[in-house]
Design an enzyme around this catalytic site. Structure first.
Site, short mmCIF file in Angstrom:
data_model
loop_
_atom_site.label_atom_id
_atom_site.label_comp_id
_atom_site.label_asym_id
_atom_site.label_seq_id
_atom_site.Cartn_x
_atom_site.Cartn_y
_atom_site.Cartn_z
N PRO A 1 -3.22 0.99 27.06
CA PRO A 1 -4.34 0.62 27.84
C PRO A 1 -4.41 1.28 29.16
CG PRO A 1 -3.17 -1.31 27.27
CD PRO A 1 -2.27 -0.07 26.90
N CYS A 2 -5.41 1.97 29.75
CA CYS A 2 -5.73 2.80 30.76
C CYS A 2 -6.83 2.44 31.66
CB CYS A 2 -5.27 4.17 30.35
SG CYS A 2 -4.02 4.76 30.28
#
Length: 399
Positions: free
Chosen positions: A79-80
């Site tokens: 997740p970014c």
């Protein structure tokens, strides 16, 4: 069967595709309890529930019953949020690497270094490679170089921004895909097969994906609610709020590009779906052409999950799990290419299992409703968006 380790598994979007390409998920690591429960209900994979930062690579290998250098594949989509387009839009020039949420990249690299699979697959938001803002991509490149120097491996990184619709998914969804081979061989991304006339097939449409499902599903919570619910039926299929601007075909109710793109966005039967959102508001589409929210089965179809996957949880849980996933067909395509080019030389099939059929009889577009009187007060002149960095959000940041 080639064995893989799955990080940041979510509800299994990537894994379902690699499964169809003949891979076996030896262990799936996921933080979210609802995702973990659904993984256990739908598959018999070994599931490690917890924060990757608190789980050692040795524990991951033990759960997978594999030794270092034994896994055929490591997959994951860290997740970014700092690198997403919405992240840039909401906060201007995001802090990116200074944001603690960017540590997910380092955790992936740590497991890669410790497990050293034959091939690794990392997918992420295209913003990770934005020109002039590619710190995230550079961190991955540098991390892979450090792994090679430390362990005498020869990982060669190949990357490309791909659109799932160009490979047969009925949804427009761009992702950055990075693939590395331990022996230093370059991965050649497959040519896009679906799209414009010069490609082999047309794009799959929402009707291709949903045409055999009931238009009135037996599922609660699909009725649109909120201030704008009665406005949605006045917007044609394939349009959004821009229909009701001075440059659209409806009434001038809003300023041009003054709202977010998915505001009152409706599916068109004869086009691919737009990207499914993980955390939509009450007026955030895409909505069904019957002027309602998409059912859980419809969401799964647009994400090309196998039909034997049945998701449990609240309406919000299911939307979040599906919206955070990657179209499984994309990983099925890439999985076969990885096997063909870098692993066992298996030839990719002529037909992918998760690709929807081409339906020939697409119904005509639904008629739109007249404008309800309560919205007539909005008719008038509305200024268009003044340009990047000068909208309402920018004004609030300055204030």
């Amino acid at each position: 069967m080639p064995k893989l380790i799955s990080l940041y598994t979510g509800v299994g979007g990537l894994d379902f595709g690699f499964e169809q390409a003949g891979f076996q998920t030896s262990v799936a690591l996921e933080l979210d309890p609802t995702c973990c429960n659904n993984l256990r209900e739908n598959r018999d994979w070994s599931v490690l529930e917890g924060d990757i930062h608190g789980i050692s690579s040795a524990e991951i290998l033990e759960a997978a019953e594999l030794a270092t250098e034994e896994p055929d594949l490591l997959i994951g989509g860290p997740p970014c949020q700092p690198f997403s387009k919405s992240g840039y839009w909401a906060t201007g020039d995001a802090r990116r690497l200074d944001d603690p949420r960017a540590d997910t990249l380092d955790a992936y690299l740590r497991v890669l270094s410790d497990t050293r699979p034959k091939v690794f697959f990392l997918e992420n938001v295209p913003g990770l490679a934005f020109k002039g803002k590619a710190e995230g991509l550079n961190r991955i490149v540098k991390g892979v170089e450090d792994i090679n120097a430390t362990h005498s491996t020869a990982y060669k990184l190949s990357w490309q921004i791909v659109n799932a619709a160009d490979y047969g998914a009925p949804q427009m969804r761009e992702r950055l895909v990075l693939i590395g081979d331990r022996e230093g061989r370059e991965f050649i991304f497959p040519e896009a097969t679906h799209g414009p006339e010069n490609r082999q097939f047309r794009h799959h449409t929402a009707w291709d994906a949903l045409g055999d499902l009931p238009e009135t599903p037996n599922e609660t919570g699909l009725k649109m609610t909120g201030k704008w619910a009665d406005l949605l039926p006045t917007i044609p299929e394939g349009q959004n709020y821009l229909w009701h601007t001075d440059r659209g075909g409806g009434y001038p109710l809003f300023g041009w590009r003054r709202r977010y793109w998915n505001f009152l966005l409706k599916l068109s039967k004869d086009r691919p779906s737009w990207t499914i959102q993980a955390q939509p508001g009450s007026a955030t589409g895409p909505f069904h052409w019957q002027n309602r929210k998409l059912s859980s089965r419809e969401l799964c179809r647009l994400q090309t999950f196998p039909d034997d996957v049945v998701l449990q949880g609240s309406r919000g849980d299911i939307q979040r799990m599906v919206g955070n996933a990657v179209p499984s067909l994309l990983s099925e395509v890439m999985g076969w290419e990885i096997r063909s080019q870098l692993l066992d030389g298996r030839t990719r099939p002529n037909q992918f299992k998760l690709e929807p059929p081409f339906r020939k009889c697409c119904p005509p577009e639904n008629a739109i409703a007249p404008l309800p009187k309560k919205f007539a007060q909005l008719i008038g002149e509305h200024e268009p968006h003044p340009g990047e960095g000068r909208g309402y959000a920018a004004e609030r940041r300055v204030a």
